[in-house]
Scaffold this motif. Structure first.
Motif, PDB file in Angstrom:
ATOM      1  N   PHE A   1      24.809   0.884-145.721  1.00 27.12           N
ATOM      2  CA  PHE A   1      25.520  -0.016-144.823  1.00 27.12           C
ATOM      3  C   PHE A   1      25.455   0.469-143.370  1.00 27.12           C
ATOM      4  N   VAL A   2      25.734   1.758-143.165  1.00 25.51           N
ATOM      5  CA  VAL A   2      25.762   2.299-141.807  1.00 25.51           C
ATOM      6  C   VAL A   2      24.364   2.306-141.186  1.00 25.51           C
ATOM      7  N   VAL A   3      23.382   2.791-141.915  1.00 28.58           N
ATOM      8  CA  VAL A   3      22.061   2.972-141.315  1.00 28.58           C
ATOM      9  C   VAL A   3      21.330   1.636-141.142  1.00 28.58           C
ATOM     10  N   TRP A   4      21.413   0.745-142.119  1.00 24.89           N
ATOM     11  CA  TRP A   4      20.759  -0.552-141.935  1.00 24.89           C
ATOM     12  C   TRP A   4      21.376  -1.326-140.771  1.00 24.89           C
ATOM     13  N   GLY A   5      22.603  -0.999-140.415  1.00 30.36           N
ATOM     14  CA  GLY A   5      23.232  -1.678-139.287  1.00 30.36           C
ATOM     15  C   GLY A   5      22.506  -1.469-137.971  1.00 30.36           C
ATOM     16  N   GLY A   6      21.708  -0.423-137.881  1.00 32.41           N
ATOM     17  CA  GLY A   6      20.971  -0.151-136.649  1.00 32.41           C
ATOM     18  C   GLY A   6      19.546  -0.655-136.642  1.00 32.41           C
ATOM     19  N   VAL A   7      19.152  -1.462-137.650  1.00 30.80           N
ATOM     20  CA  VAL A   7      17.752  -1.869-137.778  1.00 30.80           C
ATOM     21  C   VAL A   7      17.247  -2.719-136.602  1.00 30.80           C
ATOM     22  N   PRO A   8      18.081  -3.458-135.845  1.00 28.92           N
ATOM     23  CA  PRO A   8      17.536  -4.163-134.680  1.00 28.92           C
ATOM     24  C   PRO A   8      16.796  -3.243-133.707  1.00 28.92           C
TER      25      PRO A   8
ATOM     26  N   PRO B   1      12.634   4.591-134.847  1.00 27.00           N
ATOM     27  CA  PRO B   1      11.432   4.501-135.696  1.00 27.00           C
ATOM     28  C   PRO B   1      10.606   3.263-135.354  1.00 27.00           C
ATOM     29  N   PRO B   2       9.295   3.341-135.533  1.00 27.66           N
ATOM     30  CA  PRO B   2       8.412   2.254-135.105  1.00 27.66           C
ATOM     31  C   PRO B   2       8.350   1.076-136.067  1.00 27.66           C
ATOM     32  N   ASP B   3       8.825   1.267-137.309  1.00 28.32           N
ATOM     33  CA  ASP B   3       8.729   0.183-138.282  1.00 28.32           C
ATOM     34  C   ASP B   3       9.800   0.377-139.356  1.00 28.32           C
ATOM     35  N   VAL B   4       9.996  -0.664-140.154  1.00 27.31           N
ATOM     36  CA  VAL B   4      11.047  -0.645-141.171  1.00 27.31           C
ATOM     37  C   VAL B   4      10.742   0.370-142.269  1.00 27.31           C
ATOM     38  N   ALA B   5       9.475   0.552-142.599  1.00 30.31           N
ATOM     39  CA  ALA B   5       9.127   1.519-143.641  1.00 30.31           C
ATOM     40  C   ALA B   5       9.565   2.926-143.254  1.00 30.31           C
ATOM     41  N   THR B   6       9.323   3.290-141.996  1.00 32.93           N
ATOM     42  CA  THR B   6       9.768   4.602-141.514  1.00 32.93           C
ATOM     43  C   THR B   6      11.291   4.666-141.448  1.00 32.93           C
ATOM     44  N   TYR B   7      11.891   3.576-140.996  1.00 31.88           N
ATOM     45  CA  TYR B   7      13.341   3.515-140.874  1.00 31.88           C
ATOM     46  C   TYR B   7      14.010   3.693-142.241  1.00 31.88           C
TER      47      TYR B   7
ATOM     48  N   PHE C   1      26.388  -9.791-140.054  1.00 32.57           N
ATOM     49  CA  PHE C   1      27.302  -8.860-140.713  1.00 32.57           C
ATOM     50  C   PHE C   1      27.419  -9.115-142.216  1.00 32.57           C
ATOM     51  N   ALA C   2      27.184 -10.350-142.652  1.00 34.44           N
ATOM     52  CA  ALA C   2      27.294 -10.658-144.073  1.00 34.44           C
ATOM     53  C   ALA C   2      26.029 -10.326-144.858  1.00 34.44           C
ATOM     54  N   THR C   3      24.936 -10.029-144.150  1.00 40.02           N
ATOM     55  CA  THR C   3      23.658  -9.762-144.817  1.00 40.02           C
ATOM     56  C   THR C   3      23.761  -8.566-145.763  1.00 40.02           C
ATOM     57  N   ASP C   4      23.144  -8.683-146.903  1.00 36.30           N
ATOM     58  CA  ASP C   4      23.152  -7.627-147.906  1.00 36.30           C
ATOM     59  C   ASP C   4      22.530  -6.360-147.332  1.00 36.30           C
ATOM     60  N   ALA C   5      23.360  -5.333-147.157  1.00 43.62           N
ATOM     61  CA  ALA C   5      22.887  -4.078-146.576  1.00 43.62           C
ATOM     62  C   ALA C   5      22.541  -3.049-147.636  1.00 43.62           C
ATOM     63  N   SER C   6      22.409  -3.506-148.869  1.00 43.68           N
ATOM     64  CA  SER C   6      21.905  -2.617-149.928  1.00 43.68           C
ATOM     65  C   SER C   6      20.799  -3.358-150.662  1.00 43.68           C
ATOM     66  N   PRO C   7      19.690  -3.631-149.979  1.00 44.60           N
ATOM     67  CA  PRO C   7      18.625  -4.457-150.574  1.00 44.60           C
ATOM     68  C   PRO C   7      18.076  -3.846-151.856  1.00 44.60           C
TER      69      PRO C   7
ATOM     70  N   VAL D   1      16.959  -8.252-144.506  1.00 46.67           N
ATOM     71  CA  VAL D   1      17.510  -7.243-143.587  1.00 46.67           C
ATOM     72  C   VAL D   1      16.621  -7.120-142.352  1.00 46.67           C
ATOM     73  N   SER D   2      15.327  -7.071-142.561  1.00 46.63           N
ATOM     74  CA  SER D   2      14.388  -6.964-141.443  1.00 46.63           C
ATOM     75  C   SER D   2      14.455  -8.198-140.556  1.00 46.63           C
ATOM     76  N   THR D   3      14.572  -9.370-141.167  1.00 46.50           N
ATOM     77  CA  THR D   3      14.586 -10.617-140.407  1.00 46.50           C
ATOM     78  C   THR D   3      15.803 -10.716-139.498  1.00 46.50           C
ATOM     79  N   VAL D   4      16.996 -10.376-140.028  1.00 47.71           N
ATOM     80  CA  VAL D   4      18.191 -10.477-139.178  1.00 47.71           C
ATOM     81  C   VAL D   4      18.148  -9.433-138.064  1.00 47.71           C
ATOM     82  N   GLY D   5      17.546  -8.272-138.340  1.00 47.98           N
ATOM     83  CA  GLY D   5      17.396  -7.265-137.292  1.00 47.98           C
ATOM     84  C   GLY D   5      16.466  -7.720-136.194  1.00 47.98           C
ATOM     85  N   LYS D   6      15.361  -8.316-136.587  1.00 42.62           N
ATOM     86  CA  LYS D   6      14.397  -8.813-135.600  1.00 42.62           C
ATOM     87  C   LYS D   6      14.978  -9.978-134.811  1.00 42.62           C
ATOM     88  N   THR D   7      15.734 -10.838-135.475  1.00 40.66           N
ATOM     89  CA  THR D   7      16.372 -11.960-134.778  1.00 40.66           C
ATOM     90  C   THR D   7      17.328 -11.454-133.709  1.00 40.66           C
ATOM     91  N   PHE D   8      18.094 -10.421-134.043  1.00 44.37           N
ATOM     92  CA  PHE D   8      19.010  -9.829-133.068  1.00 44.37           C
ATOM     93  C   PHE D   8      18.235  -9.342-131.839  1.00 44.37           C
TER      94      PHE D   8
END
Length: 494
Positions: A397-404, A374-380, A144-150, A159-166
């Motif tokens: 903030f809202v959309v990056w929250g769904g990156v997992p 979406p199949p990848d972060v670039a598309t997302y 939740f603390a991760t910068d959601a405005s890279p 952002v990608s790493t914390v999503g993949k970890t989840f």
């Protein structure tokens, strides 16, 4: 939306207590054991009764693994005039229906308290119903603390790493259940509960995501609908990412309403001009991005993401606007994010000892499996960029929250589509004009999709309308749930 459709059921008086059906005659093939189960209710304090019910993990293989669902009810006060059960869902996905009824059951309208058992249940994977657990407290703190405005490739990689970890944690800890926690199965569970509690037809109040669950129930079991209230509607036609984009717009609309109110109040920390006030909030977010705010509760720095989350939570309820003014005053004048962090913690159900409910885990598990992603972060990121333009304070903030969901181990091929629930009795859809989390346009859309949809609107602020104290909404909703006769479609409450 909503053409008033005639129910496909008989002309029985909807206010008369219903006789218990013979479940063996109504249960789908292979599910008789579940539909016929007898509920054993026990006193669980405060006038509430609690029970558990069994449902199959996989409805295609009902003879294999089972899940246990946790239920609570507040019995009808007038048992001689009892209509049946009023099932409820508070939203999420991931919200505990048991906790919802324990905290709000007595705030339902007097007629409903008198004539219905008010029933809450934790959907599969939620709360006490075989909960999905993926992340521990420290891991969620980092998420939740991760910068959601890279701002650069390095921050985007985080952002990608914390999503993949989840996603990886969910695969490691709950892989055997992830394919089965979606809304389609949760709606089937509701029909099992309806039969097990002895109700011939479903009477239901669903808020926020609970409207999505209720709509899926009506689509699968239109003949079993008695009366459904879908309050703060979600649009089932939207894609996974477009849902988040539109939600971010809703928060932007709600923020503008808060700002317009704030600048009229003496001592508003945002000044007296609405446009300048919005700029001041943007500056606070940028400040927290460069140097997190301090807080007096613990050692956590209050990052931009946590600042934004705290603001968002306060927009859910107009009664929290004074608290938000105070929180912004502390943040802007003193660099103190204590109040904003407290609000952010409430949003994600974090306790002061650092533990979380499983709301976030369940929310991700359901959302990621309900619709293709979406199949990848670039598309997302294309959806992130769209949201950032439409909602400068909340979009990223809202959309990056769904990156997992990009990395989710379970995929679905079920594409979003309109829900018509053809043959269902009239269904009441409620929308609030400046709802932050479920934009009003979604209520309009869902009401139009449903063959028997009826739209009831509130010219107001905050998330959902019922239980917020508006007499017009309360009266129309309660009369409908008791009589199964909806108000005139297009009714606007103020």
């Amino acid at each position: 939306m909503l053409a008033l459709a005639v129910s496909g059921c008989s002309g029985d008086d909807p206010e008369k207590p219903a006789a218990r059906p013979s479940p063996s005659k109504t249960a789908p093939s292979g599910l008789q054991t579940y539909y016929n189960q007898k509920m054993s209710w026990t006193d669980c304090g405060g006038g509430f009764q609690c029970a558990t019910a069994n449902v199959p993990l996989d409805y295609a293989k009902p003879g294999t693994d089972q899940l246990k669902l946790s239920l609570i009810r507040l019995p009808a006060q007038d048992q001689s005039r009892r209509i049946g059960s009023l099932f409820t869902n508070p939203g999420g996905p991931g919200g505990s229906g048991v906790d919802f009824i324990r905290s709000t059951g007595r705030t339902f309208g007097a007629d409903l308290r008198s004539r219905f058992d008010i029933v809450g249940f934790d959907p599969r994977g939620v709360g006490k119903s075989d909960p999905v657990r993926c992340m521990d407290g420290p891991q969620l703190d980092r998420f939740f603390a991760t910068d959601a405005s890279p701002d650069d490739p390095s921050e985007l990689a985080k952002v990608s790493t914390v999503g993949k970890t989840f996603a990886d944690n969910c695969k490691a800890k709950a892989a055997n259940r992830l394919a089965y926690v979606g809304t389609v199965n949760a709606a089937r569970d509701m029909d099992v509960l309806r039969a097990a509690l002895g109700d011939q037809k479903m009477t239901y109040y669903g808020a926020s995501y609970g409207t999505y669950l209720g709509a899926f129930y009506a689509e699968q079991f239109p003949q079993n609908v008695r009366a459904l209230v879908l309050d703060g509607a979600v649009d089932p036609k939207e894609s996974s990412t477009q849902t988040l984009v539109e939600q971010s717009k809703g928060f932007e609309t709600a923020l503008r309403a808060f700002v317009a109110d704030c600048v009229k109040n003496p001592g508003c920390p945002l000044g007296t001009d609405p446009a300048a006030a919005l700029t001041k909030i943007s500056e606070l977010q940028k400040q927290a991005d460069q140097k997190p705010l301090t807080n007096k509760r613990d050692s956590r720095p209050v990052t931009e993401s946590l600042v934004t989350m705290g603001i968002a939570l306060a927009l859910y309820l107009k009664e929290l606007w004074p608290t938000l003014r105070q929180a912004l005053t502390q943040a802007i004048q003193n660099g103190d994010g204590t109040f904003l962090l407290l609000l952010a913690d409430q949003m994600v159900e974090r306790e002061q000892n650092g533990t979380y409910s499983n709301q976030t885990d369940a929310n991700m598990a359901v959302n990621c499996v309900d619709k293709p992603n979406p199949p990848d972060v670039a598309t997302y990121k294309k959806s992130v960029d769209q949201a950032a333009k439409a909602s400068p304070h909340f979009g990223q903030f809202v959309v990056w929250g769904g990156v997992p969901c990009v990395y989710w181990p379970v995929k679905t091929k079920d594409k979003p589509k309109a829900i018509t629930a053809k043959g269902a009795a009239p269904i009441l859809v409620i929308g609030t004009l400046r709802d932050p989390a479920t934009p009003y346009k979604w209520a309009q859309s869902l009401a139009a999709q449903l063959d028997s949809g009826v739209l009831l609107s509130l010219d107001g602020d905050g998330h959902t309308a019922y239980l917020q104290g508006n007499a017009c909404i309360t009266q129309a909703t309660d009369q409908y749930l008791v009589s199964a006769k909806p108000p005139k479609t297009g009714t606007l409450c103020r």
